[in-house]
Write a protein that holds these residues in place. Structure first.
Motif, PDB file in Angstrom:
ATOM      1  N   CYS A   1       7.318   1.288  10.768  1.00 34.33           N
ATOM      2  CA  CYS A   1       6.511   2.383   9.933  1.00 34.33           C
ATOM      3  C   CYS A   1       6.811   4.088  10.278  1.00 34.33           C
ATOM      4  O   CYS A   1       5.753   4.056  11.021  1.00 34.33           O
ATOM      5  CB  CYS A   1       5.124   1.902   8.888  1.00 34.33           C
ATOM      6  N   PRO A   2       8.099   4.602  10.161  1.00 40.75           N
ATOM      7  CA  PRO A   2       7.797   5.343  10.256  1.00 40.75           C
ATOM      8  C   PRO A   2       6.816   6.984  10.546  1.00 40.75           C
ATOM      9  O   PRO A   2       6.589   7.712  11.165  1.00 40.75           O
ATOM     10  CB  PRO A   2       9.184   6.201  10.196  1.00 40.75           C
ATOM     11  N   ALA A   3       6.135   6.987   9.082  1.00 42.14           N
ATOM     12  CA  ALA A   3       4.943   7.431   8.498  1.00 42.14           C
ATOM     13  C   ALA A   3       3.628   7.332   9.269  1.00 42.14           C
ATOM     14  O   ALA A   3       3.039   8.132   9.922  1.00 42.14           O
ATOM     15  CB  ALA A   3       4.826   7.164   7.020  1.00 42.14           C
ATOM     16  N   LYS A   4       3.602   6.145   9.975  1.00 39.09           N
ATOM     17  CA  LYS A   4       2.600   6.002  10.586  1.00 39.09           C
ATOM     18  C   LYS A   4       2.919   5.834  12.018  1.00 39.09           C
ATOM     19  O   LYS A   4       2.288   5.884  12.944  1.00 39.09           O
ATOM     20  CB  LYS A   4       1.762   5.042  10.653  1.00 39.09           C
ATOM     21  N   GLY A   5       4.623   5.817  12.299  1.00 37.51           N
ATOM     22  CA  GLY A   5       4.849   5.352  14.250  1.00 37.51           C
ATOM     23  C   GLY A   5       4.045   4.044  14.392  1.00 37.51           C
ATOM     24  O   GLY A   5       4.034   3.495  15.892  1.00 37.51           O
ATOM     25  N   LEU A   6       4.180   2.972  13.638  1.00 37.54           N
ATOM     26  CA  LEU A   6       3.739   1.995  14.063  1.00 37.54           C
ATOM     27  C   LEU A   6       4.786   0.653  14.023  1.00 37.54           C
ATOM     28  O   LEU A   6       5.617   0.380  13.498  1.00 37.54           O
ATOM     29  CB  LEU A   6       2.906   1.081  12.536  1.00 37.54           C
ATOM     30  N   ILE A   7       5.114   0.159  15.063  1.00 37.81           N
ATOM     31  CA  ILE A   7       5.799  -1.044  15.063  1.00 37.81           C
ATOM     32  C   ILE A   7       5.240  -1.905  15.145  1.00 37.81           C
ATOM     33  O   ILE A   7       3.618  -2.630  15.359  1.00 37.81           O
ATOM     34  CB  ILE A   7       6.403  -0.699  16.998  1.00 37.81           C
ATOM     35  N   ILE A   8       5.599  -3.368  14.850  1.00 36.38           N
ATOM     36  CA  ILE A   8       4.771  -4.529  14.072  1.00 36.38           C
ATOM     37  C   ILE A   8       5.984  -5.736  14.887  1.00 36.38           C
ATOM     38  O   ILE A   8       7.418  -5.918  13.959  1.00 36.38           O
ATOM     39  CB  ILE A   8       5.405  -5.022  12.319  1.00 36.38           C
ATOM     40  N   GLU A   9       5.788  -6.523  15.534  1.00 38.96           N
ATOM     41  CA  GLU A   9       6.642  -7.753  16.037  1.00 38.96           C
ATOM     42  C   GLU A   9       5.825  -8.662  15.945  1.00 38.96           C
ATOM     43  O   GLU A   9       4.879  -9.265  15.469  1.00 38.96           O
ATOM     44  CB  GLU A   9       6.459  -7.422  17.819  1.00 38.96           C
ATOM     45  N   VAL A  10       6.839  -9.886  15.247  1.00 45.27           N
ATOM     46  CA  VAL A  10       6.201 -11.518  15.115  1.00 45.27           C
ATOM     47  C   VAL A  10       7.148 -12.201  16.448  1.00 45.27           C
ATOM     48  O   VAL A  10       7.576 -11.489  16.449  1.00 45.27           O
ATOM     49  CB  VAL A  10       6.971 -11.713  13.872  1.00 45.27           C
ATOM     50  N   ASP A  11       6.129 -12.698  16.860  1.00 49.60           N
ATOM     51  CA  ASP A  11       6.300 -13.173  18.131  1.00 49.60           C
ATOM     52  C   ASP A  11       6.445 -14.684  18.562  1.00 49.60           C
ATOM     53  O   ASP A  11       5.754 -15.622  17.438  1.00 49.60           O
ATOM     54  CB  ASP A  11       5.958 -13.069  19.185  1.00 49.60           C
TER      55      ASP A  11
ATOM     56  N   GLU B   1       0.987  -1.128  -0.011  1.00 47.13           N
ATOM     57  CA  GLU B   1       0.147  -0.097  -0.383  1.00 47.13           C
ATOM     58  C   GLU B   1       0.865   1.483  -0.155  1.00 47.13           C
ATOM     59  O   GLU B   1       0.662   2.039   0.799  1.00 47.13           O
ATOM     60  CB  GLU B   1      -1.045  -0.172   1.168  1.00 47.13           C
ATOM     61  N   GLY B   2       2.005   1.010  -0.361  1.00 45.20           N
ATOM     62  CA  GLY B   2       3.038   2.242  -0.403  1.00 45.20           C
ATOM     63  C   GLY B   2       3.616   2.648   0.775  1.00 45.20           C
ATOM     64  O   GLY B   2       4.042   3.577   0.778  1.00 45.20           O
ATOM     65  N   TYR B   3       3.201   1.432   1.790  1.00 43.86           N
ATOM     66  CA  TYR B   3       3.954   1.991   3.567  1.00 43.86           C
ATOM     67  C   TYR B   3       5.130   2.002   3.143  1.00 43.86           C
ATOM     68  O   TYR B   3       5.962   0.848   2.479  1.00 43.86           O
ATOM     69  CB  TYR B   3       3.041   1.653   4.526  1.00 43.86           C
ATOM     70  N   LYS B   4       6.421   2.669   4.078  1.00 46.61           N
ATOM     71  CA  LYS B   4       7.313   2.502   3.683  1.00 46.61           C
ATOM     72  C   LYS B   4       8.029   1.778   5.042  1.00 46.61           C
ATOM     73  O   LYS B   4       7.095   2.337   5.979  1.00 46.61           O
ATOM     74  CB  LYS B   4       8.804   4.190   3.510  1.00 46.61           C
ATOM     75  N   PHE B   5       8.460   0.510   5.162  1.00 40.45           N
ATOM     76  CA  PHE B   5       9.017  -0.365   6.308  1.00 40.45           C
ATOM     77  C   PHE B   5      10.656   0.072   6.615  1.00 40.45           C
ATOM     78  O   PHE B   5      11.518   0.223   6.185  1.00 40.45           O
ATOM     79  CB  PHE B   5       8.070  -1.275   6.763  1.00 40.45           C
ATOM     80  N   ARG B   6      10.256  -0.694   7.694  1.00 38.60           N
ATOM     81  CA  ARG B   6      12.316  -0.929   8.300  1.00 38.60           C
ATOM     82  C   ARG B   6      12.096  -1.979   8.553  1.00 38.60           C
ATOM     83  O   ARG B   6      10.829  -2.046   9.579  1.00 38.60           O
ATOM     84  CB  ARG B   6      12.711   0.709   9.227  1.00 38.60           C
ATOM     85  N   ARG B   7      13.319  -3.150   9.142  1.00 40.32           N
ATOM     86  CA  ARG B   7      13.470  -3.921   8.762  1.00 40.32           C
ATOM     87  C   ARG B   7      14.367  -4.021  10.786  1.00 40.32           C
ATOM     88  O   ARG B   7      15.135  -3.764   9.985  1.00 40.32           O
ATOM     89  CB  ARG B   7      13.415  -5.122   8.565  1.00 40.32           C
ATOM     90  N   GLN B   8      14.554  -4.941  11.123  1.00 40.86           N
ATOM     91  CA  GLN B   8      14.847  -4.873  12.651  1.00 40.86           C
ATOM     92  C   GLN B   8      15.682  -3.564  12.849  1.00 40.86           C
ATOM     93  O   GLN B   8      16.391  -2.683  12.988  1.00 40.86           O
ATOM     94  CB  GLN B   8      16.432  -5.451  12.502  1.00 40.86           C
ATOM     95  N   ALA B   9      15.136  -2.551  13.396  1.00 39.64           N
ATOM     96  CA  ALA B   9      14.977  -1.204  13.367  1.00 39.64           C
ATOM     97  C   ALA B   9      15.624  -0.923  14.518  1.00 39.64           C
ATOM     98  O   ALA B   9      14.483  -0.975  15.816  1.00 39.64           O
ATOM     99  CB  ALA B   9      13.765  -0.292  13.242  1.00 39.64           C
ATOM    100  N   VAL B  10      16.237  -0.068  15.237  1.00 37.34           N
ATOM    101  CA  VAL B  10      16.857   0.443  16.702  1.00 37.34           C
ATOM    102  C   VAL B  10      15.594   1.566  16.815  1.00 37.34           C
ATOM    103  O   VAL B  10      16.017   2.726  16.453  1.00 37.34           O
ATOM    104  CB  VAL B  10      18.585   0.455  16.792  1.00 37.34           C
ATOM    105  N   ILE B  11      15.373   1.012  17.759  1.00 39.72           N
ATOM    106  CA  ILE B  11      14.416   2.178  18.750  1.00 39.72           C
ATOM    107  C   ILE B  11      14.502   2.225  20.252  1.00 39.72           C
ATOM    108  O   ILE B  11      14.377   1.166  20.986  1.00 39.72           O
ATOM    109  CB  ILE B  11      12.592   2.288  18.474  1.00 39.72           C
TER     110      ILE B  11
END
Length: 161
Positions: free
Chosen positions: A93-103, A74-84
């Motif tokens: 996803c920096p544009a939305k401030g959303l973190i996705i975790e796969v547990d 959907e055109g969203y930019k994601f970073r993987r294994q990002a240090v926060i």
């Protein structure tokens, strides 16, 4: 197919690659940062750990990344294994401030929720979690849930189209 997502070949199954997606990888997860008695690691150490995790992702993370990379989702930019802060998150996803975790099975649910609340309180970043099993067996459902979450999050800034 999710709106406008280009087709790409399916990823090989974990059985085809001889992997077990329930077994944790050697690199530390976001819940293990600072483990080993060293206290809070410095930024350089965190970036090195994240780089190692990008080089050898677990099967569920690799499959999800195939759907998210290059603005395919959907055109969203994601970073993987990002240090926060002092965490390494699976996807961001920096544009939305959303973190996705796969547990995987080794995650401490209560500790994860405390860390997620702290990130939301301190930085305004929301976390959504999926299990390895969900990613491996129901990718379409994961992507639909992720799209719903992204669409419901306010933009932090205008994203490129």
């Amino acid at each position: 197919m999710i709106r406008g997502r280009p087709h790409h070949p399916p990823a090989p199954s974990s059985e085809e690659e001889g992997e077990n997606y329930g077994v944790p990888r050697e690199a530390p997860s976001s819940s293990e940062e600072g483990a080993g008695g060293g206290g809070r690691p410095d930024r350089r150490t965190m970036l090195q750990r994240a780089s190692a995790m990008r080089r050898e992702p677990g099967e569920p993370e690799r499959r999800l990344w195939m759907a998210l990379r290059d603005r395919w989702f959907e055109g969203y930019k994601f970073r993987r294994q990002a240090v926060i802060g002092s965490r390494i998150v699976d996807f961001f996803c920096p544009a939305k401030g959303l973190i996705i975790e796969v547990d995987g099975d080794t995650h401490d649910h209560d500790a994860d929720l405390r860390r997620d609340r702290a990130l939301e309180w301190n930085l305004g970043f929301r976390t959504v979690r999926f299990t390895n099993l969900e990613v491996m067996s129901n990718m379409e459902g994961v992507l639909l849930a992720l799209l719903h979450t992204l669409d419901s999050q306010p933009d932090r800034w205008r994203r490129a189209q």
